[in-house]
Design an enzyme around this catalytic site. Structure first.
Site, short mmCIF file in Angstrom:
data_model
loop_
_atom_site.label_atom_id
_atom_site.label_comp_id
_atom_site.label_asym_id
_atom_site.label_seq_id
_atom_site.Cartn_x
_atom_site.Cartn_y
_atom_site.Cartn_z
N GLY A 657 30.38 48.37 33.82
CA GLY A 657 31.41 47.48 34.44
C GLY A 657 32.86 47.88 33.82
O GLY A 657 33.04 48.63 33.14
N CYS A 658 33.76 47.16 34.42
CA CYS A 658 35.19 47.53 34.40
C CYS A 658 35.82 47.19 32.80
O CYS A 658 36.32 48.01 32.05
CB CYS A 658 35.92 46.79 35.18
SG CYS A 658 35.75 44.90 35.42
N TYR A 659 35.55 46.01 32.60
CA TYR A 659 35.87 45.41 31.07
C TYR A 659 35.13 46.59 30.19
O TYR A 659 35.65 46.94 29.11
CB TYR A 659 35.43 44.03 30.84
CG TYR A 659 36.32 43.04 31.22
CD1 TYR A 659 37.95 43.22 30.74
CD2 TYR A 659 36.33 42.05 31.94
CE1 TYR A 659 38.61 42.13 31.05
CE2 TYR A 659 36.98 40.89 32.40
CZ TYR A 659 38.39 41.05 31.86
OH TYR A 659 38.99 39.99 32.06
N ALA A 660 33.79 46.81 30.64
CA ALA A 660 32.99 47.43 29.42
C ALA A 660 33.29 49.18 29.31
O ALA A 660 33.56 49.46 28.30
CB ALA A 660 31.73 47.56 29.96
#
Length: 855
Positions: A657-660
């Site tokens: 994921g992007c945040y991750a």
């Protein structure tokens, strides 16, 4: 096929040429202008803004490419840069893209001259008025009623474009008359239709001197003042004939000319070599034939430095500022001749060849050999020699004694003039047509080395030399080639030989030729690998399409979206691809697809994966959702943190994921070094994302009205990225211990793209900011997509937007050295999704990890 700018060096194969430029600073040229046009050429805004615009252009091509083209375009007077013909359909469907593209050009000091039509709009108004459009030979019959409506619609469309430009801060001047003088084409037959007899360029030059883009309609006037209609293509051609610009651009919705059989976009047409054969093709008929003939006739009247591009408004920058282009480039080129040897050249032409070699061949210039000696040596060889009618280029190809061996490109000498006029490209194309197999040698530090790799089927590097071959499929024959090129021959006229005792370049993965290791995808060139995208309607899918469009070894074959089914894929210019709507059962049937990208929301991918698993498909699958991020049989694709070898061997890859991704980059060095203990609570991540992260489906999180002057928290506990971050860091760096727990608090901001993450990390022992920064630099040394800032430098969202990596910085320390604060930024659509997906695909398919990713 690549279109490249050369760095010309006699004695080496030159790169394919679109245009050429002196190595002066593009920004300097853009600011100062040429030959009396300084005030127009100098953009009146802040210089830093211009430099920012230039940096944005680096996203579509390399810095070197962009600056070369800026220098080239700035080398002529302002009104000689480009004439851009805009169709009426473009004004209706792509007005914002057109205005944005023209603004970009103007911000870097360029002044394109725009002439537009309004055919579809005129037809609509005629239909409303009960007038049936009538044509003869494709020319609209224009009576008084039709002309009155045409004048109105032309003025309205002209003003729309001018206003769209002015809203973006770009000065523009509407010019609805006074430029074109015409006589009647055939008054009895066509009525009020004109044939242009004179172009008044003073109005255009006046507009540019005032710092305004000239926006012209294609209406003309007779000497007695009668307004007459002129086809916009014809008007653009007449304008170009008078101004002699470097570029004539025809904007259309398709983005180029497409081959009638293969359906592929035609990249380049060299008229001198290809025109006659092209016009005989059975699919070249009707409008296509007329268009090619008109462009041919136009370019025959212009300098060879002029060329025509057919492109969409969305891809105008890529066509103008990159070697690969995005549309169809049409140019004159030069006619190439060939002879069986030097004796076949006339005495007059031998003198021209002598001048070419004595001034441009380095081995003759430095006295290593003479022209006479070299020509005499050719007489004893079975050589085919090539050149152009002006003797600006020369090549010799040696026929091997063994018919199974490739032909040797012994010499390739070119003048700068040949590069400027695209002769080098023409000649290389002829060589590839004439010989089924070729071999040649270049220096490893040659600036066109990447182009040679693209052209070659294989290569062997020894010390500072690279042997290339094309059309050679027998590995035993390759070994013979290497054995032949053993000892360097100082001052030799032919290829320099190399020693096979060393190591191969690009070697790291599997055992290959001669027992050395070679990287998958480099030793033997294959046809483009096919990629299918499921769920490409969203922002991430669109970004991935753009990246694949620029990839040297990938080809987009399927793009699935129920909402867009039947429409052309606008962001892909390499060929014409139509959106389809594929079901899970359709995927296994497409056995030629090498990789599937699932760009779908969470909890939707399983049927597609199950269908491929049931068919035992070996295609690579990259899932952008969270569905398989916790599945051990899938590889978690974050190469910088968890290694590349697993990804290289994987066929099922879960894209982080992007945040991750940003959070793990911010945490990993401290976790890996043992500063963060699993049982130590208090790791918190405050994240703010642009509203593109909420996708294209309308919701409060992407409602610009709700977000205006606002920031919106959501999912303050239990967000899936919270679990993903702790799970992956624990699995990667904290085996056999309790899992790492983090608190993640996401927010949506009022900006479109990009993420800012402020990470607070309790650490197990006291540290200083400098120690933390040094640890991060050491951890990410050599990682091309992770940039570590200095202590105190805090990454900002505006600096990461449209960039393909992660920036990490801040490095503040508090609580007596026991709490570290790190800030990371990432573009959620790129490294947070599409760029990372392409990284993983590259590794899994055997390409260079960064292929197709602008660095």
């Amino acid at each position: 096929m690549l279109r490249t700018l050369p760095v010309l060096r006699a004695g080496s194969v030159c790169a394919r040429v679109r245009a050429a430029a002196a190595p002066a600073s593009a920004l300097t040229a853009a600011r100062t202008g040429r030959r009396g046009m300084t005030s127009a050429r100098s953009y009146q805004g802040d210089v830093s803004e211009k430099e920012t615009i230039v940096k944005l252009l680096y996203n579509i091509g390399s810095k070197k490419e962009v600056e070369q083209y800026l220098t080239y375009f700035s080398s002529v007077e302002s009104h000689q840069f480009a004439v851009i013909k805009v169709g009426g359909a473009v004004l209706t469907d792509s007005l914002d893209s057109l205005a944005s593209s023209l603004t970009f050009l103007n911000r870097v000091g360029l002044y394109p001259i725009v002439v537009h039509g309004a055919g579809p709009q005129l037809n609509g108004l005629l239909d409303d008025a009960g007038i049936v459009p009538d044509y003869i030979d494709g020319i609209r019959i224009t009576d008084e009623k039709t002309l009155n409506i045409a004048r109105k619609v032309f003025a309205e469309e002209n003003l729309k474009l001018v206003e769209a430009l002015e809203k973006l801060g770009t000065r523009a001047r509407p010019i609805n008359g006074g430029v074109f003088t015409a006589e009647y084409l055939d008054k009895d037959k066509y009525k009020l239709v004109g044939k242009i007899t004179h172009v008044n360029k003073a109005l255009i030059e006046s507009s540019i001197r005032a710092g305004a883009l000239p926006i012209l309609t294609s209406l003309a006037e007779t000497p007695d003042g009668q307004i007459v209609n002129v086809n916009a293509d014809v008007a653009a051609g007449e304008l170009a004939s008078v101004l002699e610009p470097l570029k004539i651009v025809y904007l259309n919705e398709k983005g180029g000319l497409f081959h009638g059989v293969t359906k592929k976009r035609i990249d380049v047409i060299n008229l001198d070599e290809e025109y006659e054969d092209l016009m005989k093709e059975p699919w070249v008929k009707f409008g296509t034939k007329l268009k090619i003939r008109e462009i041919h006739d136009l370019l025959m009247r212009l300098p060879r430095s002029s060329s025509v591009s057919i492109i969409s408004a969305d891809h105008l920058h890529k066509e103008l500022f990159t070697h690969s282009g995005a549309g169809t480039l049409i140019r004159r080129g030069h006619r190439i001749f060939k002879h069986s040897g030097p004796k076949a050249i006339s005495n007059t032409d031998v003198d021209k060849l002598r001048t070419l070699l004595s001034e441009n061949d380095p081995q003759i210039v430095d006295g290593s050999t003479s022209v006479a000696s070299y020509l005499k040596s050719l007489e004893s060889k079975n050589a085919t020699i090539y050149g152009d009618t002006g003797y600006d280029i020369f090549a010799s190809v040696i026929t091997p004694e063994d018919a199974t061996e490739p032909f040797i490109v012994e010499k390739f000498v070119s003048t700068k003039n040949a590069a400027l006029n695209n002769v080098t490209d023409n000649l290389w194309s002829v060589l590839r047509k004439d010989f089924k197999s070729l071999a040649w040698v270049v220096r490893k530090n040659d600036p066109n080395l990447a182009w040679y790799f693209e052209r070659a089927d294989g290569s062997y590097t020894e010390n500072d030399l690279v042997l290339f071959w094309s059309g050679v499929e027998n590995l035993d024959l390759v070994q013979k080639l290497v054995a032949r090129f053993v000892t360097p021959r100082s001052g030799a006229a032919g290829p320099v030989k190399i020693n096979p005792a060393g190591t191969r370049s690009y070697s790291s993965t599997r055992v290959g030729l001669f027992g050395h290791q070679q990287r998958r995808g480099y030793a033997t060139k294959t046809s483009p690998r096919k990629v299918g995208i499921i769920g490409a309607r969203g922002y991430t899918g669109q970004e991935l399409i753009k990246l694949i469009d620029n990839h040297p070894s990938l080809e987009l074959s399927h793009v699935s979206s129920r909402e867009l089914k039947g429409k052309p894929v606008a962001d892909y210019s390499s060929s014409q691809v139509i959106y389809s709507s594929l079901s899970p059962q359709d995927l296994p049937a497409n056995t030629d697809v090498d990789a599937w990208v699932l760009a779908l929301p969470n909890k939707i991918c399983k049927p597609f994966v199950d269908a491929l698993e049931g068919a035992k498909s070996k295609a690579v699958v990259v899932d952008l959702s969270a569905d398989y991020r916790f599945t051990d049989s899938w590889t978690y694709g974050l190469p910088e943190l968890y290694g590349r070898d697993k990804v290289r061997q994987a066929t099922r890859i879960s894209n982080p994921g992007c945040y991750a991704t940003g959070s793990q980059v911010a945490l990993a060095p401290l976790v890996k070094a043992g500063f963060v203990l699993p049982g130590l609570s208090g790791v918190s991540i405050f994240g703010v994302s642009g509203y593109s992260g909420a996708g294209t489906t309308p919701s409060p999180k992407n409602d610009v009205n709700l977000l205006r002057d606002n920031m919106m928290p959501y999912a303050l506990t239990g967000h899936i990225h919270e679990r993903e971050i702790g799970h992956q860091l624990s699995r990667g760096f904290l085996s056999n211990t309790a899992p790492l727990e983090v608190a993640f608090m996401p927010h949506v901001g009022q900006f479109f793209r990009g993420i800012s993450l402020t990470v607070s990390i309790p650490v197990s022992k006291a540290v200083t900011p400098e120690e933390v920064q040094a640890l991060y630099e050491q951890t990410y040394a050599g990682q091309k997509l992770i940039k570590v800032l200095k202590v105190g430098e805090i990454p900002e969202v505006r600096d990461i937007q449209n960039k393909h990596g992660v920036q990490v910085g801040g490095f503040a320390v508090g609580s007596g050295g026991k709490r570290v604060v790190v800030v990371a930024t990432i573009d959620n659509l790129l490294k947070g999704a599409a760029t990372q997906a392409l990284q993983n695909m590259n590794l899994a398919l055997g390409f260079d990890e960064y292929a197709g990713i602008p660095l």
